[in-house]
Design an enzyme around this catalytic site. Structure first.
Site, PDB file in Angstrom:
ATOM      1  CD  GLU A  39      -3.174   0.183  -0.068  1.00  0.00           C
ATOM      2  OE1 GLU A  39      -2.825   1.270  -0.364  1.00  0.00           O
ATOM      3  OE2 GLU A  39      -4.158  -0.315  -0.743  1.00  0.00           O
ATOM      4  CG  HIS A 161     -18.673   1.314 -12.940  1.00  0.00           C
ATOM      5  ND1 HIS A 161     -18.718   1.251 -14.263  1.00  0.00           N
ATOM      6  CD2 HIS A 161     -17.819   0.125 -12.818  1.00  0.00           C
ATOM      7  CE1 HIS A 161     -18.250   0.385 -15.062  1.00  0.00           C
ATOM      8  NE2 HIS A 161     -17.748  -0.311 -14.168  1.00  0.00           N
ATOM      9  CE  LYS A 165     -15.159   2.667 -13.639  1.00  0.00           C
ATOM     10  NZ  LYS A 165     -13.616   2.329 -13.406  1.00  0.00           N
TER      11      LYS A 165
HETATM   12  N1  LIG Z   1      -9.610  -4.621 -15.013  1.00  0.00           N
HETATM   13  C1  LIG Z   1     -10.721  -4.821 -14.446  1.00  0.00           C
HETATM   14  O1  LIG Z   1     -11.099  -6.018 -14.398  1.00  0.00           O
HETATM   15  C2  LIG Z   1     -11.370  -4.181 -13.262  1.00  0.00           C
HETATM   16  C3  LIG Z   1     -10.377  -3.079 -12.742  1.00  0.00           C
HETATM   17  N2  LIG Z   1     -10.697  -1.982 -12.086  1.00  0.00           N
HETATM   18  C4  LIG Z   1     -10.012  -0.980 -11.881  1.00  0.00           C
HETATM   19  O2  LIG Z   1      -8.919  -1.038 -10.721  1.00  0.00           O
HETATM   20  C5  LIG Z   1      -8.846  -0.144 -10.150  1.00  0.00           C
HETATM   21  C6  LIG Z   1      -9.064   0.124  -8.571  1.00  0.00           C
HETATM   22  O3  LIG Z   1     -10.391  -0.324  -8.439  1.00  0.00           O
HETATM   23  P1  LIG Z   1     -10.841  -0.436  -6.907  1.00  0.00           P
HETATM   24  O4  LIG Z   1     -10.198  -1.578  -6.276  1.00  0.00           O
HETATM   25  O5  LIG Z   1     -12.205  -0.205  -6.984  1.00  0.00           O
HETATM   26  O6  LIG Z   1     -10.283   1.081  -6.094  1.00  0.00           O
HETATM   27  P2  LIG Z   1      -9.783   1.393  -4.538  1.00  0.00           P
HETATM   28  O7  LIG Z   1      -9.702   2.551  -4.456  1.00  0.00           O
HETATM   29  O8  LIG Z   1     -10.606   0.738  -3.718  1.00  0.00           O
HETATM   30  O9  LIG Z   1      -8.334   0.561  -4.511  1.00  0.00           O
HETATM   31  C7  LIG Z   1      -7.177   1.011  -5.087  1.00  0.00           C
HETATM   32  C8  LIG Z   1      -6.046   0.716  -3.939  1.00  0.00           C
HETATM   33  O10 LIG Z   1      -4.715   0.876  -4.624  1.00  0.00           O
HETATM   34  C9  LIG Z   1      -4.164   1.985  -3.718  1.00  0.00           C
HETATM   35  N3  LIG Z   1      -2.940   2.728  -4.296  1.00  0.00           N
HETATM   36  C10 LIG Z   1      -3.272   3.988  -5.151  1.00  0.00           C
HETATM   37  N4  LIG Z   1      -2.094   4.458  -5.312  1.00  0.00           N
HETATM   38  C11 LIG Z   1      -1.101   3.388  -4.668  1.00  0.00           C
HETATM   39  C12 LIG Z   1       0.487   3.468  -4.809  1.00  0.00           C
HETATM   40  N5  LIG Z   1       1.033   4.270  -5.176  1.00  0.00           N
HETATM   41  N6  LIG Z   1       0.949   2.600  -3.801  1.00  0.00           N
HETATM   42  C13 LIG Z   1       0.402   1.671  -3.323  1.00  0.00           C
HETATM   43  N7  LIG Z   1      -1.158   1.320  -3.312  1.00  0.00           N
HETATM   44  C14 LIG Z   1      -1.562   2.520  -4.110  1.00  0.00           C
HETATM   45  C15 LIG Z   1      -5.335   2.593  -2.906  1.00  0.00           C
HETATM   46  O11 LIG Z   1      -4.832   3.356  -1.872  1.00  0.00           O
HETATM   47  P3  LIG Z   1      -5.301   4.877  -1.361  1.00  0.00           P
HETATM   48  O12 LIG Z   1      -6.870   4.418  -0.969  1.00  0.00           O
HETATM   49  O13 LIG Z   1      -4.502   5.177  -0.153  1.00  0.00           O
HETATM   50  O14 LIG Z   1      -5.331   5.804  -2.469  1.00  0.00           O
HETATM   51  C16 LIG Z   1      -6.265   1.816  -2.901  1.00  0.00           C
HETATM   52  O15 LIG Z   1      -6.077   1.183  -1.632  1.00  0.00           O
HETATM   53  C17 LIG Z   1      -9.777   1.132 -10.734  1.00  0.00           C
HETATM   54  O16 LIG Z   1      -8.690   1.721 -11.761  1.00  0.00           O
HETATM   55  C18 LIG Z   1     -10.582   0.577 -11.540  1.00  0.00           C
HETATM   56  O17 LIG Z   1     -11.165   0.931 -12.493  1.00  0.00           O
HETATM   57  C19 LIG Z   1     -11.642  -2.347 -10.732  1.00  0.00           C
HETATM   58  C20 LIG Z   1     -12.248  -3.708 -11.100  1.00  0.00           C
HETATM   59  C21 LIG Z   1     -11.880  -4.660 -12.236  1.00  0.00           C
HETATM   60  O1  LIG Z   2     -13.964   0.729 -11.234  1.00  0.00           O
HETATM   61  C1  LIG Z   2     -14.741  -0.408 -11.121  1.00  0.00           C
HETATM   62  O2  LIG Z   2     -15.157  -0.767 -10.047  1.00  0.00           O
HETATM   63  C2  LIG Z   2     -14.597  -1.304 -12.293  1.00  0.00           C
HETATM   64  N1  LIG Z   2     -13.678  -0.760 -13.279  1.00  0.00           N
HETATM   65  C3  LIG Z   2     -13.530  -1.380 -14.696  1.00  0.00           C
HETATM   66  C4  LIG Z   2     -13.743  -0.484 -15.683  1.00  0.00           C
HETATM   67  O3  LIG Z   2     -13.557   0.698 -15.492  1.00  0.00           O
HETATM   68  O4  LIG Z   2     -14.339  -1.019 -16.682  1.00  0.00           O
HETATM   69  C5  LIG Z   2     -14.106  -3.080 -14.733  1.00  0.00           C
HETATM   70  C6  LIG Z   2     -15.310  -3.069 -13.998  1.00  0.00           C
HETATM   71  O5  LIG Z   2     -16.314  -2.605 -14.796  1.00  0.00           O
HETATM   72  C7  LIG Z   2     -15.228  -2.563 -12.483  1.00  0.00           C
END
Ligand SMILES: NC(=O)C1=CN([C@@H]2O[C@H](COP(=O)(O)OP(=O)(O)OC[C@H]3O[C@@H](n4cnc5c(N)ncnc54)[C@H](OP(=O)(O)O)[C@@H]3O)[C@@H](O)[C@H]2O)C=CC1
Ligand SMILES: O=C(O)C1=N[C@H](C(=O)O)C[C@H](O)C1
Length: 273
Positions: A39, A161, A165
């Site tokens: 993190e 979403h 997001k």
């Molecule tokens: N491709 C796919 O299938 C999917 C893609 N996503 C994408 O994944 C991403 C994350 O989504 P989500 O889990 O909902 O978001 P969250 O904000 O819940 O989680 C992101 C995590 O990454 C941490 N983080 C950010 N920058 C850093 C860093 N430099 N070093 C370490 N940790 C870091 C954040 O910390 P902090 O809170 O302190 O910023 C947070 O804990 C988004 O871009 C989303 O669109 C999501 C679901 C599916």
């Molecule tokens: O941020 C999310 O939650 C998700 N992000 C991805 C996207 O930007 O399409 C995938 C999924 O839909 C969930």
């Protein structure tokens, strides 16, 4: 390297929505183990056990803030964080010559160019959506767009979403837009309408429109609407659980372990290319 032969995976952003889901997925999937959990340096979660935070009990992996030593000892990284973080992690993955699975969305063209450069030494799988369903949907969208004349059918992509997001259109909406554009043999960037407001004028023939809704706890809904005169085809996917993305990411890492450095997509992983 794992003594057991299991693939040692670092989860970056381990306290996030996807980070916790990834920890749970790795725990249940054969062939992989959690090697480290990362993190930010100012995170309130540092020192906590990653398994306990994810609700599966203690796994003896504390959340730490130093990615480089963790990458050096691992086989791969699962990264659902933020664009600037994913660019930085791609550089570290290249230094360590390991697998980097990137689910982060909202990357700019410049971010994507840096990630592509890192893929000279890291084996990177990047996709706006790691689920089987969405990647199959993209194949169907490409076929439909190819079959239907742009003079007769307009393509619009609608996504919804959860309220947390931060990027729009979603990575998935853009992935589906790319599939539609490929089917039509056009460039998405030159033909997309990402926002409409005010007196927009009539719809431009052949354009691909996007609309984004945000609210509540919606995991991820996407519809591609092919609208003709007197009929409408809607191709949709509804994500009910983030586990579909996490399982796809672990599957991608296991697949990429045997591949040469390069930039791959989830369609490569699933054999849908
Ligand atoms: N491709 C796919 O299938 C999917 C893609 N996503 C994408 O994944 C991403 C994350 O989504 P989500 O889990 O909902 O978001 P969250 O904000 O819940 O989680 C992101 C995590 O990454 C941490 N983080 C950010 N920058 C850093 C860093 N430099 N070093 C370490 N940790 C870091 C954040 O910390 P902090 O809170 O302190 O910023 C947070 O804990 C988004 O871009 C989303 O669109 C999501 C679901 C599916
Ligand atoms: O941020 C999310 O939650 C998700 N992000 C991805 C996207 O930007 O399409 C995938 C999924 O839909 C969930």
């Amino acid at each position: 390297m794992s003594e057991s032969g299991d693939m040692g995976l670092v989860v970056v952003g381990a306290a996030g929505r996807m980070g916790q889901t990834l920890i749970r997925a790795i725990h249940t999937m054969p062939g992989a183990r959690v090697a480290a959990a990362i993190e930010r340096p100012d995170s309130a979660h540092l020192g906590k056990d990653a398994g306990e935070l994810a609700g599966i009990g203690i796994i003896n992996v504390p959340i730490v803030n130093d990615p480089l030593p963790a990458f050096a000892k691992a086989n791969g990284v699962l990264d659902f964080t933020a664009p600037s973080a994913s660019v930085e992690f791609a550089g570290y993955a290249a230094q360590a010559r390991i697998v980097h699975v990137i689910g982060t969305t909202g990357c700019s063209a410049d971010d994507n160019a840096k990630i592509a450069a890192a893929a000279r030494h890291a084996t990177i799988v990047k996709s706006g959506n790691m689920s089987l369903g969405v990647n199959l949907l993209a194949v169907l969208v490409e076929q439909a767009a190819k079959a239907l004349d742009p003079e007769d059918f307009d393509i619009e992509i609608l996504e919804m979403h959860h309220r947390h997001k931060v990027d729009a259109p979603s990575g998935t909406a853009l992935l589906l837009g790319e599939a539609a554009a490929k089917g039509r043999g056009i460039d998405l960037a030159d033909n997309s309408v990402r926002v409409r407001d005010g007196h927009t004028g009539v719809r431009k023939t052949g354009s691909i429109g996007f609309a984004a809704l945000r609210g509540g706890s919606v995991v991820g809904d996407h519809s591609v609407i092919l609208a003709g005169t007197g009929e409408r085809i809607t191709l949709s996917h509804h994500a009910e659980d983030r586990a579909i993305f996490a399982r796809g990411a672990v599957k991608a890492a296991l697949w990429a372990r045997a591949k040469k450095p390069g930039l791959y997509s989830m369609r490569d992983v699933l054999g849908l290319s």
